[in-house]
Design a protein around this motif. Structure first.
Motif, PDB file in Angstrom:
ATOM      1  N   UNK A 138      51.345 -18.733   3.120  1.00 56.06           N
ATOM      2  CA  UNK A 138      50.195 -18.495   3.988  1.00 56.06           C
ATOM      3  C   UNK A 138      49.670 -17.080   3.837  1.00 56.06           C
ATOM      4  N   UNK A 139      50.572 -16.120   3.662  1.00 57.02           N
ATOM      5  CA  UNK A 139      50.129 -14.735   3.485  1.00 57.02           C
ATOM      6  C   UNK A 139      49.291 -14.591   2.222  1.00 57.02           C
ATOM      7  N   UNK A 140      49.738 -15.244   1.168  1.00 55.61           N
ATOM      8  CA  UNK A 140      49.010 -15.177  -0.101  1.00 55.61           C
ATOM      9  C   UNK A 140      47.640 -15.845   0.029  1.00 55.61           C
ATOM     10  N   UNK A 141      47.586 -16.996   0.682  1.00 55.60           N
ATOM     11  CA  UNK A 141      46.320 -17.702   0.863  1.00 55.60           C
ATOM     12  C   UNK A 141      45.387 -16.926   1.778  1.00 55.60           C
ATOM     13  N   UNK A 142      45.948 -16.256   2.777  1.00 55.14           N
ATOM     14  CA  UNK A 142      45.126 -15.466   3.689  1.00 55.14           C
ATOM     15  C   UNK A 142      44.439 -14.314   2.961  1.00 55.14           C
ATOM     16  N   UNK A 143      45.082 -13.763   1.945  1.00 62.38           N
ATOM     17  CA  UNK A 143      44.446 -12.704   1.160  1.00 62.38           C
ATOM     18  C   UNK A 143      43.204 -13.246   0.455  1.00 62.38           C
ATOM     19  N   UNK A 144      43.317 -14.465  -0.072  1.00 64.22           N
ATOM     20  CA  UNK A 144      42.175 -15.099  -0.737  1.00 64.22           C
ATOM     21  C   UNK A 144      41.064 -15.372   0.267  1.00 64.22           C
ATOM     22  N   UNK A 145      41.415 -15.901   1.418  1.00 64.88           N
ATOM     23  CA  UNK A 145      40.429 -16.186   2.458  1.00 64.88           C
ATOM     24  C   UNK A 145      39.729 -14.895   2.895  1.00 64.88           C
ATOM     25  N   UNK A 153      31.263 -15.785   1.667  1.00 63.43           N
ATOM     26  CA  UNK A 153      31.385 -17.216   1.393  1.00 63.43           C
ATOM     27  C   UNK A 153      32.057 -17.973   2.539  1.00 63.43           C
ATOM     28  N   UNK A 154      32.694 -17.236   3.431  1.00 60.73           N
ATOM     29  CA  UNK A 154      33.208 -17.757   4.684  1.00 60.73           C
ATOM     30  C   UNK A 154      32.801 -16.773   5.773  1.00 60.73           C
ATOM     31  N   UNK A 155      32.641 -17.258   6.992  1.00 61.09           N
ATOM     32  CA  UNK A 155      32.279 -16.336   8.071  1.00 61.09           C
ATOM     33  C   UNK A 155      33.463 -15.424   8.375  1.00 61.09           C
ATOM     34  N   UNK A 156      33.168 -14.262   8.885  1.00 61.56           N
ATOM     35  CA  UNK A 156      34.210 -13.299   9.191  1.00 61.56           C
ATOM     36  C   UNK A 156      35.074 -13.786  10.360  1.00 61.56           C
ATOM     37  N   UNK A 157      36.357 -13.461  10.273  1.00 61.01           N
ATOM     38  CA  UNK A 157      37.299 -13.856  11.311  1.00 61.01           C
ATOM     39  C   UNK A 157      38.700 -13.477  10.884  1.00 61.01           C
ATOM     40  N   UNK A 158      39.678 -14.029  11.553  1.00 60.20           N
ATOM     41  CA  UNK A 158      41.079 -13.759  11.237  1.00 60.20           C
ATOM     42  C   UNK A 158      41.498 -14.651  10.067  1.00 60.20           C
ATOM     43  N   UNK A 159      41.758 -14.090   8.887  1.00 56.22           N
ATOM     44  CA  UNK A 159      42.102 -14.921   7.731  1.00 56.22           C
ATOM     45  C   UNK A 159      43.345 -15.773   7.953  1.00 56.22           C
ATOM     46  N   UNK A 160      44.367 -15.219   8.601  1.00 55.85           N
ATOM     47  CA  UNK A 160      45.579 -15.996   8.830  1.00 55.85           C
ATOM     48  C   UNK A 160      45.313 -17.157   9.777  1.00 55.85           C
ATOM     49  N   UNK A 161      44.508 -16.938  10.805  1.00 52.96           N
ATOM     50  CA  UNK A 161      44.167 -18.036  11.703  1.00 52.96           C
ATOM     51  C   UNK A 161      43.432 -19.139  10.932  1.00 52.96           C
ATOM     52  N   UNK A 162      42.549 -18.741  10.033  1.00 56.55           N
ATOM     53  CA  UNK A 162      41.816 -19.722   9.233  1.00 56.55           C
ATOM     54  C   UNK A 162      42.773 -20.545   8.373  1.00 56.55           C
ATOM     55  N   UNK A 163      43.743 -19.880   7.739  1.00 54.56           N
ATOM     56  CA  UNK A 163      44.724 -20.584   6.910  1.00 54.56           C
ATOM     57  C   UNK A 163      45.558 -21.533   7.765  1.00 54.56           C
ATOM     58  N   UNK A 164      45.983 -21.084   8.918  1.00 53.23           N
ATOM     59  CA  UNK A 164      46.773 -21.931   9.809  1.00 53.23           C
ATOM     60  C   UNK A 164      45.986 -23.175  10.216  1.00 53.23           C
TER      61      UNK A 164
END
Length: 210
Positions: A138-145, A153-164
């Motif tokens: 999840x940490x690795x994917x959150x970096x991509x997000x 390309x995605x709205x701003x927000x908490x990347x980790x929350x988005x991955x979860x």
């Protein structure tokens, strides 16, 4: 710790270590963490507890080795490419299909059930499992997000929350059936449909504003 798949198995020490890990995995899955003893594992492989302890000083160390071994074999999610130059939905489709495919593999399901079943009595097992697998992925994917958010390309927000949220959506269908051992899990056509729906729902929530 060196994963078993990367050591030379013509090395007697490596073979011995792998035998202990394989025996421990079978014992943990069959009898649970509390119901498995170091003595029983040593007896199954052959040899003394002293030999086993020379490889794994404690049962917790042995459990960590079992987790590492399964993650090494089924943890492609930790190394899957997440290209920044590809559209969000294309990457998420590929990631989601691999995620659900791996999470519904029998060894991963067995490990997850073991951890959940023992989490109340042995919370450190849950921490070990989560740190060695899901947290890293999840940490690795959150970096991509996060980078996709910066690029607009995605709205701003908490990347980790988005991955979860995305992984939760992916696990809302066939994964639940597989976890419970229900016959619906055999309908593999549902897997791709679950991921398609997850990507669609996620992107509706996180796409950039007009």
């Amino acid at each position: 710790m060196i994963p078993d798949s990367t050591v030379a198995l013509d090395d007697p020490a490596a073979q011995r270590r792998k035998a202990f890990v394989d025996a421990a995995r079978s014992a943990f899955f069959a009898h649970g963490y509390a119901g498995t003893t170091m003595s029983s594992i040593a007896s199954k492989v052959g040899g003394s507890k002293t030999t086993l302890w020379s490889y794994f000083p404690s049962k917790e160390d042995l459990f960590e080795a079992v987790v590492d071994d399964i993650v090494e074999q089924y943890g492609q999610l930790l190394s899957i490419e997440l290209p920044l130059d590809e559209p969000v939905q294309d990457v998420l489709h590929r990631f989601g299909n691999l995620l659900v495919t791996k999470l519904t593999a029998t060894p991963i399901l067995s490990l997850y059930r073991l951890v959940v079943g023992e989490a109340e009595r042995f919370p450190h097992l849950a921490e070990t499992f989560y740190d060695r697998g899901p947290r890293r992925g999840k940490a690795r994917t959150a970096e991509w997000v996060a980078e996709k958010m910066v690029r607009g390309e995605l709205r701003m927000g908490d990347p980790m929350r988005a991955v979860q949220q995305f992984t939760g959506l992916c696990q809302s269908g066939i994964y639940q059936f597989a976890l419970l051992g229900l016959p619906e899990a055999r309908d593999l056509a549902r897997l791709r449909a679950d991921v398609d729906d997850a990507v669609d729902t996620f992107y509706r929530a996180w796409k950039p504003g007009d």
